[in-house]
Design a protein around this motif. Structure first.
Motif, PDB file in Angstrom:
ATOM      1  N   TRP A  64      29.989  48.365  -1.642  1.00 60.34           N
ATOM      2  CA  TRP A  64      30.829  49.470  -1.166  1.00 60.34           C
ATOM      3  C   TRP A  64      30.022  50.445  -0.306  1.00 60.34           C
ATOM      4  CZ3 TRP A  64      36.062  50.004  -1.499  1.00 60.34           C
ATOM      5  CH2 TRP A  64      36.743  49.099  -2.324  1.00 60.34           C
ATOM      6  N   ASP A  65      28.777  50.730  -0.724  1.00 59.36           N
ATOM      7  CA  ASP A  65      27.934  51.649   0.043  1.00 59.36           C
ATOM      8  C   ASP A  65      27.577  51.083   1.412  1.00 59.36           C
ATOM      9  OD1 ASP A  65      27.982  53.476  -1.996  1.00 59.36           O
ATOM     10  OD2 ASP A  65      25.982  52.993  -2.768  1.00 59.36           O
ATOM     11  N   ALA A  77      28.579  57.522   5.926  1.00 61.69           N
ATOM     12  CA  ALA A  77      27.865  58.709   5.445  1.00 61.69           C
ATOM     13  C   ALA A  77      26.630  58.333   4.643  1.00 61.69           C
ATOM     14  CB  ALA A  77      28.802  59.568   4.600  1.00 61.69           C
ATOM     15  N   ALA A  78      26.697  57.175   3.977  1.00 58.40           N
ATOM     16  CA  ALA A  78      25.565  56.714   3.179  1.00 58.40           C
ATOM     17  C   ALA A  78      24.583  55.875   4.001  1.00 58.40           C
ATOM     18  CB  ALA A  78      26.064  55.905   1.985  1.00 58.40           C
ATOM     19  N   ARG A 108      26.790  50.122   9.994  1.00 56.78           N
ATOM     20  CA  ARG A 108      25.901  50.234  11.156  1.00 56.78           C
ATOM     21  C   ARG A 108      25.972  48.991  12.022  1.00 56.78           C
ATOM     22  NH1 ARG A 108      20.796  49.442   8.836  1.00 56.78           N
ATOM     23  NH2 ARG A 108      21.156  47.258   9.397  1.00 56.78           N
ATOM     24  N   ASP A 109      25.933  47.816  11.394  1.00 63.78           N
ATOM     25  CA  ASP A 109      25.959  46.573  12.165  1.00 63.78           C
ATOM     26  C   ASP A 109      27.299  46.372  12.857  1.00 63.78           C
ATOM     27  OD1 ASP A 109      23.357  45.833  11.616  1.00 63.78           O
ATOM     28  OD2 ASP A 109      23.894  43.787  11.017  1.00 63.78           O
ATOM     29  N   LEU A 110      28.378  46.774  12.194  1.00 69.76           N
ATOM     30  CA  LEU A 110      29.689  46.656  12.836  1.00 69.76           C
ATOM     31  C   LEU A 110      29.771  47.570  14.059  1.00 69.76           C
ATOM     32  CD1 LEU A 110      32.530  45.478  12.880  1.00 69.76           C
ATOM     33  CD2 LEU A 110      33.254  47.360  11.404  1.00 69.76           C
ATOM     34  N   ALA A 111      29.278  48.792  13.915  1.00 71.31           N
ATOM     35  CA  ALA A 111      29.285  49.720  15.050  1.00 71.31           C
ATOM     36  C   ALA A 111      28.425  49.176  16.193  1.00 71.31           C
ATOM     37  CB  ALA A 111      28.778  51.086  14.600  1.00 71.31           C
ATOM     38  N   ARG A 112      27.293  48.596  15.840  1.00 71.99           N
ATOM     39  CA  ARG A 112      26.403  48.024  16.864  1.00 71.99           C
ATOM     40  C   ARG A 112      27.069  46.843  17.552  1.00 71.99           C
ATOM     41  NH1 ARG A 112      22.161  44.138  16.573  1.00 71.99           N
ATOM     42  NH2 ARG A 112      22.494  43.908  14.321  1.00 71.99           N
ATOM     43  N   PHE A 113      27.764  46.009  16.770  1.00 69.25           N
ATOM     44  CA  PHE A 113      28.478  44.873  17.351  1.00 69.25           C
ATOM     45  C   PHE A 113      29.568  45.339  18.316  1.00 69.25           C
ATOM     46  CE2 PHE A 113      32.489  42.422  16.808  1.00 69.25           C
ATOM     47  CZ  PHE A 113      32.167  41.374  17.669  1.00 69.25           C
ATOM     48  N   LEU A 114      30.360  46.307  17.896  1.00 66.99           N
ATOM     49  CA  LEU A 114      31.455  46.779  18.745  1.00 66.99           C
ATOM     50  C   LEU A 114      30.929  47.391  20.041  1.00 66.99           C
ATOM     51  CD1 LEU A 114      33.804  48.368  16.045  1.00 66.99           C
ATOM     52  CD2 LEU A 114      34.045  46.163  17.181  1.00 66.99           C
ATOM     53  N   GLU A 115      29.826  48.120  19.959  1.00 66.86           N
ATOM     54  CA  GLU A 115      29.219  48.699  21.164  1.00 66.86           C
ATOM     55  C   GLU A 115      28.716  47.601  22.096  1.00 66.86           C
ATOM     56  OE1 GLU A 115      25.562  51.722  22.434  1.00 66.86           O
ATOM     57  OE2 GLU A 115      26.046  51.410  20.319  1.00 66.86           O
ATOM     58  N   ASP A 116      28.013  46.615  21.529  1.00 60.10           N
ATOM     59  CA  ASP A 116      27.477  45.522  22.332  1.00 60.10           C
ATOM     60  C   ASP A 116      28.599  44.662  22.908  1.00 60.10           C
ATOM     61  OD1 ASP A 116      25.016  46.470  21.599  1.00 60.10           O
ATOM     62  OD2 ASP A 116      24.580  44.885  20.146  1.00 60.10           O
ATOM     63  N   LEU A 117      29.655  44.456  22.109  1.00 58.79           N
ATOM     64  CA  LEU A 117      30.794  43.652  22.566  1.00 58.79           C
ATOM     65  C   LEU A 117      31.489  44.324  23.749  1.00 58.79           C
ATOM     66  CD1 LEU A 117      32.877  41.326  22.177  1.00 58.79           C
ATOM     67  CD2 LEU A 117      34.082  42.860  20.603  1.00 58.79           C
ATOM     68  N   ARG A 118      31.772  45.606  23.631  1.00 61.25           N
ATOM     69  CA  ARG A 118      32.443  46.319  24.721  1.00 61.25           C
ATOM     70  C   ARG A 118      31.598  46.298  25.984  1.00 61.25           C
ATOM     71  NH1 ARG A 118      36.918  49.241  23.071  1.00 61.25           N
ATOM     72  NH2 ARG A 118      37.121  49.562  20.820  1.00 61.25           N
TER      73      ARG A 118
END
Length: 480
Positions: A452-453, A458-459, A465-475
């Motif tokens: 869950w963490d 926030a944690a 983090r990896d999902l955000a990095r993937f979405l940035e790289d994908l776009r």
């Protein structure tokens, strides 16, 4: 002067045609749609037919073209479409019995149907949408299709990173004489993988002859080299060496557990009609029920295992839910006929035998105290997400390797037996040990919190983090 509309990513998502591969891709589809992506989810006509029968109780002769598994999600405002393609066989073709013929076609013939679909979708695509492909890694044509239509290619791996690392480094296993392993030995040289016994390798690696599973894995690993992005349904905190090691050599992103992203959506994705267990569970004390299920595909070998598990449950004198699905033993249309005489009467009140159920819902119930499982990765993930310790009885494919993680690495379960045979005394003893030992439950709750963490921004969760990095790289890739 009018503003130029923003290019909107349009994910065309295609799972491998099995329940255990469909479920996580549906979860990923809902997650991306909730982040503003347009989604087109593609099932085979046969899978669509099973979904329709399961959720509308249709007979084989009914028209099921109006069934849409994402209709409720669209009411929530998600832009998620649904379509189907042929898998090359008629609906009445037995894909389980003729699995070799079925997969031979999936490897070499199915791409024709995907190609036709993609051509039509690209031609009809809005100029302000940019289509890209997300396909199961075992869809061994994804790179060819993506290359032909100049699409970004995302490969989705539905198993742990450990499995990916072992499959990807088969050349090292072969070079060191561990494929197939001549005897039990320890493997120490795979990048990012702690020492692992050959007995914990996937079942196909123990076969000297080339099987269909070999062919699929070989082709998948060849294709993966050409993927733009590889998504792993795992968590870096659980595989802290393997995930970073893969990231060093391939564009991998550990974004699991994907099933936790979509808790607010109720999607009908089961291929089998489900039995409701909630009311029965409410009648039982907390942590008193053992859930027993061997997944949607794995087969037990012979009646003996069924009988010994049944007698073991009687000896353990425990409350239980047991999923006894059709064809759990090949050739048996009603596996309850294989239970010992009078068994259902003996366990009345203590045991609930069902052909299928909503596993995630059952595992989340406070009444569940343990899970006797075949160790399919979806089952392991769902069990961990709810802090439920496991008794591991792997049957095939990745399951022995998953057991190794559960029992040896994470200490959240115990091994039922070594080999495919099991005795009722072993079953009863392991059930009592798991259900009566608080340590397993405590460790399982710690792992639950880690999962869950991992999704908590926030944690500083790794999966978030990896999902955000993937979405940035994908776009960036799409706009480029």
């Amino acid at each position: 002067m009018a503003e130029t509309p923003e290019i909107r990513p349009h994910a065309i998502m295609i799972p491998a045609p099995y329940q255990g591969h469909i479920n996580p891709l549906v979860d990923l589809a809902l997650n991306l749609a909730s982040r503003g992506f347009t989604i087109t989810f593609v099932n085979t006509k046969f899978i669509h037919h099973l979904l329709s029968k399961s959720h509308k109780n249709l007979s084989d002769n009914n028209n099921d073209t109006d069934t849409d598994m994402f209709s409720e999600a669209r009411k929530s405002g998600l832009d998620i479409r649904y379509t189907t393609i042929s898998d090359g066989f008629p609906l009445d073709f037995d894909r389980d019995t003729n699995v070799f013929e079925f997969w031979e076609y999936l490897l070499d013939g199915f791409i024709v149907h995907v190609d036709e679909l993609m051509e039509n979708m690209v031609k009809s695509s809005c100029q302000h949408m940019k289509p890209f492909l997300i396909a199961d890694t075992f869809c061994t044509w994804h790179a060819k299709i993506a290359n032909k239509y100049n699409m970004v290619d995302v490969s989705f791996w539905t198993e742990p990173a450990l499995m990916f690392a072992l499959d990807y480094h088969l050349d090292l296993l072969r070079k060191n004489g561990h494929y197939p392993p001549p005897k039990e030995d320890t493997i120490t040289y795979v990048p990012g993988v702690d020492p692992i016994s050959t007995k914990d390798l996937m079942t196909f690696l123990h076969e000297s002859d080339i099987t269909m599973e070999h062919k699929v894995v070989f082709r998948a690993m060849e294709e993966i080299e050409h993927a733009d992005f590889i998504l792993l349904n795992t968590v870096e905190e659980l595989e802290p060496k393997t995930v970073p090691a893969l990231t060093q050599i391939l564009p991998t992103y550990a974004i699991g557990p994907v099933n936790l992203y979509t808790r607010n959506f109720k999607i009908s994705k089961s291929l089998t009609q489900e039995t409701e267990c909630t009311e029965w569970l409410r009648s039982k004390p907390p942590s008193s029920v053992l859930y027993v299920s061997f997944g949607s595909f794995a087969h037990l070998k012979g009646n003996q295992v069924m009988e010994e598990i049944a007698h073991g449950l009687l000896l353990a004198d425990v409350n239980f839910i047991w999923v006894v699905r059709k064809n759990i033993i090949i050739g048996s249309d009603d596996a309850t006929d294989l239970l010992p005489g009078g068994f259902e009467e003996k366990v009345k009140g203590k045991g609930l035998i069902v052909p299928w159920c909503d596993q995630d819902s059952v595992l989340s119930d406070p009444g569940i105290g343990g899970f006797l499982t075949h160790c399919g990765w979806n089952s392991v993930m769902e069990s961990m997400c709810h802090g439920v310790p496991m008794i591991c009885f792997p049957l095939l494919h990745d399951q022995p390797t998953n057991r190794k993680l559960v029992v040896d690495d994470w200490k959240i379960g115990i091994n039922l037996c070594d080999g495919e045979s099991v005795t009722r005394d072993e079953v009863a003893g392991k059930i009592k040990r798991l259900m009566c030992t608080g340590g397993f439950r405590d460790e399982s709750k710690k792992v639950r919190d880690v999962l869950w963490d991992s999704l908590d921004a926030a944690a500083g969760g790794s999966s978030d983090r990896d999902l955000a990095r993937f979405l940035e790289d994908l776009r960036a890739k799409i706009h480029a």
